[in-house]
Scaffold this active site. Structure first.
Site, PDB file in Angstrom:
ATOM      1  N   GLU A 102      11.957  -8.003   0.184  1.00 56.28           N
ATOM      2  CA  GLU A 102      12.336  -6.163   0.373  1.00 56.28           C
ATOM      3  C   GLU A 102      12.579  -5.762  -1.006  1.00 56.28           C
ATOM      4  OE1 GLU A 102      12.391  -4.202   3.142  1.00 56.28           O
ATOM      5  OE2 GLU A 102      11.652  -6.062   4.088  1.00 56.28           O
ATOM      6  N   HIS A 128       9.494  -3.230  -1.855  1.00 56.97           N
ATOM      7  CA  HIS A 128      10.325  -1.886  -1.642  1.00 56.97           C
ATOM      8  C   HIS A 128      11.225  -1.465  -2.868  1.00 56.97           C
ATOM      9  CE1 HIS A 128       8.382  -1.944   2.349  1.00 56.97           C
ATOM     10  NE2 HIS A 128       8.764  -3.004   2.627  1.00 56.97           N
ATOM     11  N   HIS A 179      16.645  -3.564   8.313  1.00 53.80           N
ATOM     12  CA  HIS A 179      15.599  -4.325   7.760  1.00 53.80           C
ATOM     13  C   HIS A 179      15.212  -3.942   6.406  1.00 53.80           C
ATOM     14  CE1 HIS A 179      10.934  -4.562   8.747  1.00 53.80           C
ATOM     15  NE2 HIS A 179      11.153  -5.435   7.712  1.00 53.80           N
TER      16      HIS A 179
END
Ligand SMILES: *[C@@H]1O[C@H](CO)[C@@H](O)[C@H](O)[C@H]1NC(C)=O
Ligand SMILES: *[C@@H]1O[C@H](CO)[C@@H](O)[C@H](O)[C@H]1NC(C)=O
Ligand SMILES: *[C@@H]1O[C@H](CO)[C@@H](O)[C@H](O)[C@H]1NC(C)=O
Length: 255
Positions: free
Chosen positions: A114, A118, A65
């Protein structure tokens, strides 16, 4: 007011102003501070179930993920995702980091998300300070942790019979030597067990070695806001409750 008193009062104000300024500064620089990395892997069958997506032939293995710094998001909005930079990684990315929610034609949407959310924060450490390094290191960690083989070796495989959450916890703690975080979808109406969906393994910021997900002093439950924020972020998944858990086998495709 005598001159020295006025002077002292002025000095007092100045000190207060400086103090406020430094506090404000500290606050703003703290907002992107983080302490650990979380390697997040999810079980495709559960993700498809969760988002009611008609996933076609989801992988029958745990996929990535993301690799998330705790406590910070979107650290640099002026660092756009660039697919070109990870060209060499694409075959692995497609296999181990597929976008289960928006499958083809454009799989890079998930990676872009992502990276922006992040990766731009993870880039604070040298080994992750480019897109190639961030995605490359994530893939390397996925291979190294080898969650799929670990579970299989311990005899934990998708099944119509329920496991107990402790089967997962004990097995993973035994192999990795640290306590993972296991997340589930709560039972829907008519179901009598939660469904395992996501496994988080935590790593140190400095050298990406396994560590416990919580600090000993963090064993207190999170604040309600933090919990709600996290629940929203992970679309219904939450830390599994002690009890039976369903590890759903992939449905046979209808092709
Ligand atoms: C944000 O990313 C850009 C592009 O890589 C870089 O030039 C800039 O220094 C970064 N800003 C911060 C605060 O790290
Ligand atoms: C795919 O997504 C990337 C990143 O969001 C974007 O730059 C690109 O234009 C998209 N390609 C297509 C064919 O939609
Ligand atoms: C992880 O947590 C367990 C249980 O709280 C503890 O026994 C162990 O020492 C911790 N490991 C590390 C590396 O902190």
């Amino acid at each position: 007011m005598r001159p020295d008193a006025a002077c002292r009062a002025l000095l007092g104000c100045l000190c207060l102003a400086l103090y406020c300024l430094s506090a404000a500064f500290r606050f703003s620089s703290d907002t992107h501070e983080w302490k650990k990395l979380i390697m997040v892997q999810h079980w495709p069958e559960t993700v498809c179930e969760e988002i009611k997506n008609d996933c076609r032939d989801p992988p029958n293995y745990w996929t990535i993920h993301g690799l998330w710094p705790d406590k910070s998001e979107e650290c640099n909005r002026s660092w756009p995702f660039n697919l070109e930079e990870i060209k060499d990684l694409l075959p692995e990315m497609k296999t181990y980091w597929p976008d289960l929610i928006h499958p083809s034609p454009n799989r890079s949407r998930f990676w872009k998300h992502e990276w922006e959310k992040h990766g731009t924060c993870a880039a604070q450490v040298d080994v992750l300070n480019s897109q190639k390094k961030y995605f490359g290191k994530s893939l390397a960690l996925y291979q190294k942790l080898d969650l799929n083989s670990v579970l299989l070796k311990l005899g934990i495989k998708p099944s119509i019979n329920y496991y107990h959450v402790r089967d997962f916890e004990d097995a993973l703690t035994r192999v990795y030597g640290v306590i993972p975080k296991i997340q589930c979808l709560p039972p829907r109406q008519g179901e009598d067990a939660q469904t395992v969906g996501q496994i988080e393994l935590c790593l140190t910021k400095e050298d990406q070695q396994l560590r416990n997900c919580s600090e000993p002093e963090e064993l207190l439950p999170p604040t309600r806001e933090a919990w709600l924020a996290r629940a929203a972020q992970s679309r219904g998944l939450r830390v599994c409750e002690d009890g039976p858990v369903f590890y759903p086998p992939p449905k046979k495709s209808k092709r």
